[in-house]
Design an enzyme around this catalytic site. Sequence first.
Site, PDB file in Angstrom:
ATOM      1  N   LYS A 191      36.762   0.002  80.496  1.00 30.81           N
ATOM      2  CA  LYS A 191      36.959   0.966  79.401  1.00 30.81           C
ATOM      3  C   LYS A 191      38.300   0.677  78.735  1.00 30.81           C
ATOM      4  CE  LYS A 191      38.857   4.800  78.604  1.00 30.81           C
ATOM      5  NZ  LYS A 191      39.291   4.543  77.207  1.00 30.81           N
ATOM      6  N   GLU A 266      49.235   0.398  87.253  1.00 33.13           N
ATOM      7  CA  GLU A 266      50.406  -0.256  86.644  1.00 33.13           C
ATOM      8  C   GLU A 266      50.854   0.663  85.521  1.00 33.13           C
ATOM      9  OE1 GLU A 266      52.655  -1.744  84.459  1.00 33.13           O
ATOM     10  OE2 GLU A 266      51.394  -3.434  83.864  1.00 33.13           O
ATOM     11  N   CYS A 300      55.505  -2.024  78.903  1.00 33.05           N
ATOM     12  CA  CYS A 300      55.983  -1.337  80.107  1.00 33.05           C
ATOM     13  C   CYS A 300      57.202  -2.046  80.683  1.00 33.05           C
ATOM     14  CB  CYS A 300      54.867  -1.277  81.144  1.00 33.05           C
ATOM     15  SG  CYS A 300      54.172  -2.896  81.511  1.00 33.05           S
ATOM     16  N   GLU A 399      60.117   7.225  79.168  1.00 33.00           N
ATOM     17  CA  GLU A 399      59.648   5.992  78.529  1.00 33.00           C
ATOM     18  C   GLU A 399      59.301   6.306  77.073  1.00 33.00           C
ATOM     19  OE1 GLU A 399      55.760   4.236  79.609  1.00 33.00           O
ATOM     20  OE2 GLU A 399      56.821   2.344  79.754  1.00 33.00           O
TER      21      GLU A 399
HETATM   22  O1  TXE Z   1      48.214   6.227  77.388  1.00 37.12           O
HETATM   23  P1  TXE Z   1      47.146   6.537  78.514  1.00 37.12           P
HETATM   24  P2  TXE Z   1      48.665   6.969  76.087  1.00 37.12           P
HETATM   25  C1  TXE Z   1      52.770   4.875  78.398  1.00 37.12           C
HETATM   26  C2  TXE Z   1      53.708   4.935  77.211  1.00 37.12           C
HETATM   27  C3  TXE Z   1      52.977   5.804  76.263  1.00 37.12           C
HETATM   28  C4  TXE Z   1      52.336   6.791  77.204  1.00 37.12           C
HETATM   29  C5  TXE Z   1      51.141   7.521  76.681  1.00 37.12           C
HETATM   30  O2  TXE Z   1      54.891   5.562  77.587  1.00 37.12           O
HETATM   31  O3  TXE Z   1      53.816   6.445  75.344  1.00 37.12           O
HETATM   32  O4  TXE Z   1      51.947   6.012  78.309  1.00 37.12           O
HETATM   33  O5  TXE Z   1      50.213   6.627  76.114  1.00 37.12           O
HETATM   34  C6  TXE Z   1      42.684   6.082  79.404  1.00 37.12           C
HETATM   35  N1  TXE Z   1      40.622   9.235  82.930  1.00 37.12           N
HETATM   36  N2  TXE Z   1      51.955   3.677  78.428  1.00 37.12           N
HETATM   37  O6  TXE Z   1      48.476   8.442  76.189  1.00 37.12           O
HETATM   38  O7  TXE Z   1      46.634   7.933  78.413  1.00 37.12           O
HETATM   39  C7  TXE Z   1      42.833   5.935  77.908  1.00 37.12           C
HETATM   40  O8  TXE Z   1      41.631   6.228  77.255  1.00 37.12           O
HETATM   41  C8  TXE Z   1      40.398   7.934  82.717  1.00 37.12           C
HETATM   42  C9  TXE Z   1      52.403   2.630  79.305  1.00 37.12           C
HETATM   43  O9  TXE Z   1      48.048   6.336  74.915  1.00 37.12           O
HETATM   44  O10 TXE Z   1      47.721   6.122  79.779  1.00 37.12           O
HETATM   45  C10 TXE Z   1      43.273   4.487  77.807  1.00 37.12           C
HETATM   46  O11 TXE Z   1      42.149   3.629  77.941  1.00 37.12           O
HETATM   47  N3  TXE Z   1      41.029   7.228  81.745  1.00 37.12           N
HETATM   48  C11 TXE Z   1      51.453   1.549  79.447  1.00 37.12           C
HETATM   49  C12 TXE Z   1      44.167   4.317  79.024  1.00 37.12           C
HETATM   50  O12 TXE Z   1      43.825   5.392  79.902  1.00 37.12           O
HETATM   51  C13 TXE Z   1      41.909   7.869  80.961  1.00 37.12           C
HETATM   52  C14 TXE Z   1      50.469   1.269  78.413  1.00 37.12           C
HETATM   53  C15 TXE Z   1      45.655   4.366  78.729  1.00 37.12           C
HETATM   54  O13 TXE Z   1      45.959   5.562  78.074  1.00 37.12           O
HETATM   55  C16 TXE Z   1      42.182   9.241  81.147  1.00 37.12           C
HETATM   56  C17 TXE Z   1      50.098   2.431  77.632  1.00 37.12           C
HETATM   57  C18 TXE Z   1      41.494   9.934  82.174  1.00 37.12           C
HETATM   58  N4  TXE Z   1      41.696  11.222  82.434  1.00 37.12           N
HETATM   59  C19 TXE Z   1      50.859   3.574  77.644  1.00 37.12           C
HETATM   60  N5  TXE Z   1      43.105   9.618  80.229  1.00 37.12           N
HETATM   61  C20 TXE Z   1      51.785   0.376  80.317  1.00 37.12           C
HETATM   62  N6  TXE Z   1      51.889   0.570  81.626  1.00 37.12           N
HETATM   63  O14 TXE Z   1      51.910  -0.723  79.830  1.00 37.12           O
HETATM   64  C21 TXE Z   1      43.401   8.515  79.489  1.00 37.12           C
HETATM   65  N7  TXE Z   1      42.669   7.458  79.921  1.00 37.12           N
END
Ligand code: TXE
Length: 505
Positions: A191, A266, A300, A399
């Site tokens: 996904k 991660e 990240c 972050e």
């Molecule tokens: O990411 P999410 P968001 C950090 C970065 C950013 C913050 C929020 O600080 O500002 O996270 O970003 C899926 N069950 N990073 O809200 O929610 C979602 O659909 C299952 C760091 O956009 O973490 C997407 O596919 N899946 C980072 C994925 O999780 C769920 C990269 C990431 O989204 C879900 C991105 C649920 N309940 C953001 N809720 C890194 N480590 O590199 C969301 N998703």
Amino acid sequence: MNAITFDRTKARFPIAEVVTSFIDGEGVPADNRGERLPAVCPATEDTISFLREADKDEVDLAVKAARRAFDQGPWPRMSTDERKRIMAQIKQVLTENLDEIAYLETLNAGITHTHTRGFHGPRMAWNFEFFAEVASQAAGQAYQQTKPYLSVVTREPIGVGALIGPWNAPIALCTMKIASCIAFGNTCVLKPSEFTPLSLRRVVELIHKTDIPKGVVNLVNGRGHVTGDALVSHPGVDVVSFTGGTTTGRAIASRAGQGLKPVALELGGKSANIITATANLDRALDGALLGIYSNNGQQCLAGSRILVDRKIANEFIEKFVARSRNITVGDPLDPKTQVGPLAYEAHMKRVLGFVDIAKQEGDELLVGGKRHDGFKKGYFVEPTAVMAKNNDTRICQEEIFGPFAAFLTYDDIDEAIAIANQSEFGLVGYVWSDHLPTAMKVSQQVRAGTIWVNTPLTRELRAPFGGYKASGIGRDSAEDCMMFFTEAKTTTIPLQEFPMAKWGV
Ligand code: TXE
């Protein structure tokens, strides 16, 4: 003022009008079921496609397809060399279509084409070669210490993987998950982020131009709380691999915990980039700029807290600010662009919100700090740097995930290490120093999964990558991925007859 335009009729490659799931070897038709969400080009704010969200029933179909392919299909049963052959085909088909995939990624995620075509794309293709090779070289263990037994340990595929990816490097990160999962004989449901569905839909379609059996790689598209949650909770899923934010990581881990599914997470970072007075300061400056601004600042592993020795701080920061002003922000498809737009509007607003937070907390804005005014549209943010009041401020503890550097100064290396460690995160750390004992002290005392000495952002796929503390659970590497995506099985055989009690005689 610049107006970057999007014209579908002039697109370099076809762009699907609706992006759907891909299940059991087939693209799901673009019917009227489920929500339709816009897929936006962040450089122009145009809706360039729609995502048809997979609901619980569609996720169920995808997991069942993966389950069938695992429980009855040829993939887990074929020889590793045969799987390797098919993964080589995948590498080839992705490489042949790199221009298209990189274009779609840039259009939808805003990452510069220089980066998607030159770095993320090749890495995507290489992921399949790399993990196929890892699987083909993997060996078991044998123990003979307990006589007269021989115990052999073999590793078997764990089953169906739920792979959930983010929007900041979709093709590079999601294909690492797919490749490391399927190489060991597993099947999966991916996904991707609902903000960046375009590239991966094409990647999964291309994967099916090879001899891969149907149902091994499935794709569902949709939001986290709908499609993602249905996937993680599904009883047919055996293991969950997630890259994304820490808050979401916590939610996914607790959901997966209810089903006792192993999770690899991660998550975010707030990594310290320590600039010492003994560094080659020209290189440290180049590295600090790349560490925070590359990939549009959305990574990240960014060096987002730049800790500078007070003796050199004024000069270093002055140069950093001057260079930040000179960075070319613009159309991510333009090869001259260094920083493109942020991935989506709400994220840009969140990043800019930290400028207000910084002002309220008494930090000093050094450069940037606003939406770039050179463009009529697009989520462009000026490369921003702030002198933080201290390490307790929110810009040092949270972050931000954008082109936003927080500076701090220190008097000796112990203080720098203490500041680096005063964080809920522990993903990576950087140190710039030509004095080996100083570099080694930082490497040994900063609590983070990776330390880079005199280099920015060098990923060694063979070596573990992952975080301490709130930066995650588990590691990516050749060996760690094998451990995560396989179950260990011990088989014990006596090598000769041995006395056994004769009960009931
Ligand atoms: O990411 P999410 P968001 C950090 C970065 C950013 C913050 C929020 O600080 O500002 O996270 O970003 C899926 N069950 N990073 O809200 O929610 C979602 O659909 C299952 C760091 O956009 O973490 C997407 O596919 N899946 C980072 C994925 O999780 C769920 C990269 C990431 O989204 C879900 C991105 C649920 N309940 C953001 N809720 C890194 N480590 O590199 C969301 N998703």
